[in-house]
Structure formats: C-alpha cells, structure tokens
Design an enzyme around this catalytic site. Sequence first.
Site, mmCIF file in Angstrom:
data_model
loop_
_atom_site.group_PDB
_atom_site.id
_atom_site.type_symbol
_atom_site.label_atom_id
_atom_site.label_comp_id
_atom_site.label_asym_id
_atom_site.label_seq_id
_atom_site.Cartn_x
_atom_site.Cartn_y
_atom_site.Cartn_z
ATOM 1 N N GLU A 135 -2.557 6.383 -7.990
ATOM 2 C CA GLU A 135 -3.472 7.386 -7.392
ATOM 3 C C GLU A 135 -3.405 8.673 -8.196
ATOM 4 O O GLU A 135 -2.325 9.150 -8.542
ATOM 5 C CB GLU A 135 -3.068 7.652 -5.933
ATOM 6 C CG GLU A 135 -3.954 8.692 -5.249
ATOM 7 C CD GLU A 135 -3.777 8.723 -3.721
ATOM 8 O OE1 GLU A 135 -3.415 7.676 -3.133
ATOM 9 O OE2 GLU A 135 -3.995 9.799 -3.130
ATOM 10 N N ASP A 177 2.272 5.067 -5.418
ATOM 11 C CA ASP A 177 1.643 6.329 -5.035
ATOM 12 C C ASP A 177 2.570 7.483 -5.416
ATOM 13 O O ASP A 177 3.456 7.872 -4.654
ATOM 14 C CB ASP A 177 1.346 6.345 -3.529
ATOM 15 C CG ASP A 177 0.651 7.644 -3.114
ATOM 16 O OD1 ASP A 177 0.508 8.539 -3.966
ATOM 17 O OD2 ASP A 177 0.274 7.759 -1.937
ATOM 18 N N ASP A 231 0.817 -1.216 0.000
ATOM 19 C CA ASP A 231 0.000 0.000 0.000
ATOM 20 C C ASP A 231 0.856 1.273 0.000
ATOM 21 O O ASP A 231 1.858 1.354 0.721
ATOM 22 C CB ASP A 231 -0.887 -0.042 1.260
ATOM 23 C CG ASP A 231 -2.149 0.784 1.105
ATOM 24 O OD1 ASP A 231 -2.583 0.989 -0.040
ATOM 25 O OD2 ASP A 231 -2.702 1.202 2.135
ATOM 26 N N GLY A 237 -7.182 8.134 8.141
ATOM 27 C CA GLY A 237 -7.217 8.349 9.596
ATOM 28 C C GLY A 237 -8.626 8.643 10.075
ATOM 29 O O GLY A 237 -9.600 8.474 9.338
#
Length: 283
Positions: A127, A91, A69, A174
């Site tokens: 992304e 990413d 990830d 979060g």
Amino acid sequence: MQLVCAFNFSTLEEMVGLVEGARAKNSPVILMASLGAVKYYNNSLELIANTAKGLAMAYPDVPICLHLDHATDLEQIKQAVVCGFTNVMIDASKESFEENIRRSKEIADFAHNHSPYGINGCSVEAELGMLAGHEDEVHVEESGKAYTDPSLVHEFVERTGVDALAVSIGTAHGYYKAAPKIRFDLLEAIRKETDVALVLHGGTGVPEEDFRKCVAMGMSKINVGTGLKKIFTDGVKSAIKPEENDPRKVVGPGRQAVAAAIEANCDLFNCTGKTPYVLKSIY
Ligand code: 13P
C-alpha cells in the site's frame, strides 16, 4: 487486466458462504483473512489455509485465492506464504517511503520464491498512501489519511517488485458518514505510472456508479469487508429463536445471506462467468 472481487471473512462459516456465492455465479473469488480473523483462530494461519484448500478441493470449479489482508508483521506474512496463502498484503503504509519500500521488497522477494505452489506462486500487495477509517485491526484517523502520490508509484513498484498496489484515492475502511469523494484524477494519473494490479480498499458503501468508473479506469481488485459482517450477523439474528437448538439452523442463514450478497457483487462487478487473470487459484 480483469477485475476480481475480494471479500473479508471473520469466521470459517463466512468463507464457505463466500465460495458458494462465487460458485453460483461461476466467478473467481479472493477470500481475505483480516488479522482479526487470524487472531480469532488462535493465530493459526494453517487452520485458515487448510480450510481454503479444503474448499478448493470441494469446489474445483471455483478459482479460489487466499489473501492475508493488511498484515504488518513480516514473520507472520512469511509464515502465511509457506503455509499456502496465494496472496499476501504487506501494509507498511504508515512507515516512511523508504521503509515501506524495504519491507515490501523483503516480502515480495520472499513470497515469489517460497510458495508451495512454486516460483511466483504467491503474489504480493503493498500500500502506498493511507486510507482513513476503521476495519478490524486497521485504524487510521481522518487526520492521518494520505492520498497516494502518483509521482512515487513507478519508483515504488520498480524497487519493491510487488504484484499489486493498494491506492488511497478517497475511499475509507468501514461505514461512510458521507458519500466518499473518489479522486478519479489520481486514479488516472496512477494508472499511467504502472502496469501492476491496482486495489481499491474500503468497498463497503461505495456507490455503484463509482465502482463501475473505477473498474473502467483500470482497478483490478475491489475489497469489501465491513458490510459483509453485518449481512452475516443479520442473517444469524433472523434465525435465532428461543426453541432452536440446532446451530446449523441459526448459523446457516448467515452463510446463505453472505452467499446471496456475493452473487449480487459478482453481477455488480461483472465477475460472473469470468476466470481469474490477476491472481492465482490455490489449485
Ligand atoms: P471495508 O470494510 O470498508 O469494506 O473495506 C474492506 C477492505 O478494504 C479490506 O482491506
């Protein structure tokens, strides 16, 4: 396309809990190694990949994917492909559009051709746009967030060859300070631009009705991380007693709590009884 739930783990014990929860619901599961988990195990991607392979052998009825990830280091991502991750995320969302394309394409080309499971044995998520929030090694201030621009999606996917696209439509990594305002208009516009799997990051704290709407509108992978850390730790804390010296009696309740949370997520996301479609299992 079908939805597959994806869960971050920070320890190997949590990985077992994730698979046990999915197994109880006859659901596929994507195990997501965050960079913090990789660091915690001395950057040993082999340790994580071989644990996932062991789980896949122990539970052959559970389709298991192993995902790296929010990775940014191209060499580390290539190493993950070679040692058996079935899905990697590049990413490069903080980079310019052109640089994001360059790095994402490099990883897509590599991953599609170097997986031990064969051609296209490892799928790639990139992304476009940037989520706010903090989760493990990912930190983006609110001022730095950027919604995904639907007008760039088709070109990005075509030029990179990625299999899945993480989109920024109002969720954040979060815990939320206030309920997220998801831009369903953007999701609708993005979905029209591409057929690749769309990924919703920042799953912790998203209201159930928003999840359902996202799925109905074509979201294929939903990432949940932060909340599971607390569930595991609360489970462990509940079992700590001064006279208890058996680690299994302390850590085990954490793993059971994670498994129960995954079962609930499988019901919520309607993954129960489904086989994978979007991503590949290790075996
Ligand atoms: P949360 O930690 O907010 O659930 O997000 C997880 C995630 O998106 C991992 O990529």
